[in-house]
Scaffold this active site. Structure first.
Site, PDB file in Angstrom:
ATOM      1  N   ASP A  71       7.467 -12.027 -36.056  1.00  0.00           N
ATOM      2  CA  ASP A  71       7.287 -12.112 -34.608  1.00  0.00           C
ATOM      3  C   ASP A  71       6.730 -13.468 -34.195  1.00  0.00           C
ATOM      4  O   ASP A  71       6.315 -14.266 -35.037  1.00  0.00           O
ATOM      5  CB  ASP A  71       6.369 -10.978 -34.115  1.00  0.00           C
ATOM      6  CG  ASP A  71       5.134 -10.781 -34.984  1.00  0.00           C
ATOM      7  OD1 ASP A  71       4.798 -11.707 -35.761  1.00  0.00           O
ATOM      8  OD2 ASP A  71       4.505  -9.726 -34.894  1.00  0.00           O
TER       9      ASP A  71
ATOM     10  N   ASN B 132      -3.275   0.091 -33.084  1.00  0.00           N
ATOM     11  CA  ASN B 132      -2.508   1.160 -32.426  1.00  0.00           C
ATOM     12  C   ASN B 132      -1.276   1.562 -33.238  1.00  0.00           C
ATOM     13  O   ASN B 132      -0.397   2.254 -32.739  1.00  0.00           O
ATOM     14  CB  ASN B 132      -2.094   0.723 -31.009  1.00  0.00           C
ATOM     15  CG  ASN B 132      -1.193  -0.505 -31.011  1.00  0.00           C
ATOM     16  OD1 ASN B 132      -0.795  -0.999 -32.060  1.00  0.00           O
ATOM     17  ND2 ASN B 132      -0.846  -0.998 -29.828  1.00  0.00           N
TER      18      ASN B 132
ATOM     19  N   HIS C 199       0.993  -0.523 -34.455  1.00  0.00           N
ATOM     20  CA  HIS C 199       2.182  -1.371 -34.306  1.00  0.00           C
ATOM     21  C   HIS C 199       2.492  -2.131 -35.599  1.00  0.00           C
ATOM     22  O   HIS C 199       1.601  -2.420 -36.398  1.00  0.00           O
ATOM     23  CB  HIS C 199       2.096  -2.306 -33.091  1.00  0.00           C
ATOM     24  CG  HIS C 199       1.220  -3.511 -33.225  1.00  0.00           C
ATOM     25  ND1 HIS C 199       0.451  -3.990 -32.183  1.00  0.00           N
ATOM     26  CD2 HIS C 199       0.988  -4.361 -34.250  1.00  0.00           C
ATOM     27  CE1 HIS C 199      -0.188  -5.074 -32.561  1.00  0.00           C
ATOM     28  NE2 HIS C 199       0.117  -5.322 -33.817  1.00  0.00           N
TER      29      HIS C 199
ATOM     30  N   GLU D  51       5.312  -2.046 -30.356  1.00  0.00           N
ATOM     31  CA  GLU D  51       4.203  -1.290 -29.796  1.00  0.00           C
ATOM     32  C   GLU D  51       4.557   0.203 -29.702  1.00  0.00           C
ATOM     33  O   GLU D  51       5.737   0.559 -29.716  1.00  0.00           O
ATOM     34  CB  GLU D  51       3.900  -1.829 -28.391  1.00  0.00           C
ATOM     35  CG  GLU D  51       3.491  -3.304 -28.366  1.00  0.00           C
ATOM     36  CD  GLU D  51       2.047  -3.556 -28.801  1.00  0.00           C
ATOM     37  OE1 GLU D  51       1.527  -2.779 -29.640  1.00  0.00           O
ATOM     38  OE2 GLU D  51       1.442  -4.522 -28.316  1.00  0.00           O
TER      39      GLU D  51
HETATM   40  C1  GLP Z   1      -0.587  -8.900 -34.783  1.00  0.00           C
HETATM   41  C2  GLP Z   1       0.742  -9.139 -35.461  1.00  0.00           C
HETATM   42  C3  GLP Z   1       1.055  -8.068 -36.461  1.00  0.00           C
HETATM   43  C4  GLP Z   1      -0.154  -7.822 -37.339  1.00  0.00           C
HETATM   44  C5  GLP Z   1      -1.277  -7.290 -36.494  1.00  0.00           C
HETATM   45  C6  GLP Z   1      -2.527  -7.000 -37.285  1.00  0.00           C
HETATM   46  O1  GLP Z   1      -0.501  -8.207 -33.594  1.00  0.00           O
HETATM   47  N1  GLP Z   1       1.834  -9.237 -34.541  1.00  0.00           N
HETATM   48  O2  GLP Z   1       2.178  -8.447 -37.214  1.00  0.00           O
HETATM   49  O3  GLP Z   1       0.155  -6.923 -38.349  1.00  0.00           O
HETATM   50  O4  GLP Z   1      -1.590  -8.261 -35.519  1.00  0.00           O
HETATM   51  O5  GLP Z   1      -3.262  -8.162 -37.460  1.00  0.00           O
HETATM   52  P1  GLP Z   1      -4.508  -8.315 -38.389  1.00  0.00           P
HETATM   53  O6  GLP Z   1      -4.003  -8.392 -39.762  1.00  0.00           O
HETATM   54  O7  GLP Z   1      -5.144  -9.595 -37.933  1.00  0.00           O
HETATM   55  O8  GLP Z   1      -5.376  -7.147 -38.151  1.00  0.00           O
END
Ligand code: GLP
Length: 240
Positions: A67, A136, A138, A143
């Protein structure tokens, strides 16, 4: 879906890097699906070490990132383009032309998304996809929703994601939209590895592992994948 529980984030990173290293040794021209966020940073450090000591090489590897934010300059300190270069690409022998990161500023987002999916197909599909998970549930920026998404698309971020990720942005400058691989693009990967640490992920992990398969918790779809593994620590696993 296999679940492995570890004591520390360091142990997860070592195990995850080992899975990726095995893949690269078996198939040096592997197609990797990569993730951003705090979760994969230690894994990337381990992969850099393995590359520097000659255990693995990225010279024939192609990568596709999950992403990217919209409306953020590519060289912004918070863009996923910058993140990937600062946390992995600048320190391994990957060829820049083999790095694929969505352009969140493309004038035609639908075309950018379709071109990205076509490039994945042309590369032969993703051999192994790394995932984190949002609080959440995702994955990528898919989402919670009424239905599972298909290919790459432009998404409006939820308040929960904006709250979680705002810590990286000053004032109120966090983007409200992103481009993300869709659930179907992710599920087409031959192997999927999800990593999660910390208590903040416990609800999402509980819903993913013990709940039904539902787009309300996008990561729950991994139960339908034939080769998905979750590497999580005790805190993330505390509700299982
Ligand atoms: C972001 C990214 C996701 C990632 C998520 C969790 O929103 N788009 O791909 O998995 O955050 O991030 P973290 O590993 O910092 O908790």
């Amino acid at each position: 879906m296999e679940v492995k529980i570890f004591n520390t984030a360091e142990e997860i990173a070592a195990a995850c890097a080992e899975i990726f290293a095995e893949q690269l040794i078996k198939k040096p021209d592997s197609v990797l699906g990569l993730a951003t966020g705090a979760s994969p940073v230690k894994t990337y450090n381990e992969l850099i070490k393995k590359c520097k000591n000659g255990e693995i090489s990225f010279s024939q590897v192609k990568t596709f990132n999950l992403d990217e934010y919209c409306d953020l300059p590519r060289d912004d300190k918070n863009s996923y383009y910058t993140f990937m270069h600062e946390n992995l690409f600048n320190y391994v022998d990957i060829k820049e032309e083999n790095v694929h990161i969505l352009d969140g500023n493309a004038a035609d987002a639908d075309k950018e998304a379709a071109d990205f999916d076509a490039a994945i197909d042309e590369a032969g599909g993703i051999d192994i996809q790394l995932l984190g998970i949002g609080t959440n549930g995702h994955i990528g920026f898919n989402e919670p929703s009424d239905s599972f998404s298909d290919g790459t698309f432009k998404v409006k971020l939820t308040d929960s994601t904006i709250k979680s990720n705002s810590i990286y942005f000053e004032n109120d400058s966090m983007p409200r939209f992103a481009l993300t691989m869709g659930i179907n693009s992710i599920m087409k990967a031959k192997k999927i590895v999800l990593i999660a640490t910390g208590e903040a992920k416990a609800d999402a992990i509980k819903a993913t592992v013990d709940g039904e398969v539902t787009p309300i918790c996008p990561a729950s779809v991994l139960k339908n994948h034939s080769d998905a593994i979750l590497l999580i620590d005790k805190e993330a696993a505390k509700l299982l």
